[in-house]
Design an enzyme around this catalytic site. Structure first.
Site, mmCIF file in Angstrom:
data_model
loop_
_atom_site.group_PDB
_atom_site.id
_atom_site.type_symbol
_atom_site.label_atom_id
_atom_site.label_comp_id
_atom_site.label_asym_id
_atom_site.label_seq_id
_atom_site.Cartn_x
_atom_site.Cartn_y
_atom_site.Cartn_z
ATOM 1 C CB ILE A 82 -16.146 44.617 -39.021
ATOM 2 C CG1 ILE A 82 -16.189 43.289 -39.785
ATOM 3 C CG2 ILE A 82 -16.632 45.761 -39.899
ATOM 4 C CD1 ILE A 82 -17.580 42.720 -39.925
ATOM 5 C CE LYS A 83 -9.699 50.877 -35.850
ATOM 6 N NZ LYS A 83 -8.268 51.111 -36.178
ATOM 7 C CB VAL A 84 -17.978 50.652 -37.703
ATOM 8 C CG1 VAL A 84 -18.189 49.464 -38.638
ATOM 9 C CG2 VAL A 84 -18.415 50.306 -36.279
#
Length: 217
Positions: A82-84
């Site tokens: 998951i890229k934040v």
């Protein structure tokens, strides 16, 4: 150093994967837009092709939104990362999602302080953008060296994932500094094979071979 390919182009990923050049994939909203495909559909196809981490980016700007989107993206496949973004909300989301045992890539990092915060928040990967720093007449690789030193000083397990790579020299410099991962467009990875002296030498060999009048097969 691991190679991630920065694209949502399935054909390009497949070509590099067949050569053993793909340890993972990174995507972002711009790359999804360029693919012209549904984010879940194309991400699922990438995950089925590549065993390594595949970064899929949230688009919410608040922590709760990022967490909810991250959980939804994680349903696509077990190798989803998951890229934040590296904002305060992104760090909050990283802490929650990493606490749930999910891989998290904190992106849009432009300082060592930001990288330190991401490591403290449990990030799996930190993505410093070297090319965009170069655009500001700064040396993006200086940042990679700073992060490497800080992480080594304190034994952080967060992996340095060099992003915004523009050239084969960026790949070389990342490897020399000791980055864990470099993510680059397919064209940059393929350009690593090029050298003017290789071309010159091959031309000379071919010219001499033609003079022999021979054939191998």
């Amino acid at each position: 150093m691991k190679f991630f390919v920065d694209t949502a182009d399935i054909d390009a990923i497949r070509e590099l994967h067949e050569l053993g050049m793909v340890d993972g994939v990174t995507t972002n909203p711009s790359l999804i837009m360029k693919s012209g495909r549904d984010i879940k559909e194309v991400t699922a196809e990438i995950c089925a092709l590549v065993d390594g981490p595949v970064s899929a980016e949230t688009v919410a700007l608040d922590a709760d939104g990022m967490i909810n989107e991250g959980r939804e993206l994680a349903k696509i496949a077990d190798n989803i990362t998951i890229k934040v973004p590296l904002t305060w909300a992104g760090l909050q989301a990283c802490k929650v999602l990493s606490g749930e045992g999910r891989m998290v890539n904190v992106t849009l990092c432009f300082s060592a302080n930001q990288a330190l915060l991401a490591a403290k928040a449990g990030a799996t990967f930190i993505s410093p953008f070297v090319g965009r720093l170069d655009d500001l007449n700064m040396d993006g690789m200086d940042l990679i060296a700073e992060i490497r030193q800080i992480y080594d000083n304190y034994g952080f397990e967060t992996e340095i994932l060099v992003a915004s790579i523009r050239s084969a020299n960026h790949m070389k410099d990342a490897a020399l500094i000791g980055a864990d991962v470099a993510t680059a467009p397919p064209g940059v990875i393929k350009a690593m094979a090029n050298h003017v002296m290789t071309d010159k030498g091959l031309d000379a060999f071919m010219a001499d071979w033609a003079k022999t009048g021979q054939s191998i097969v």
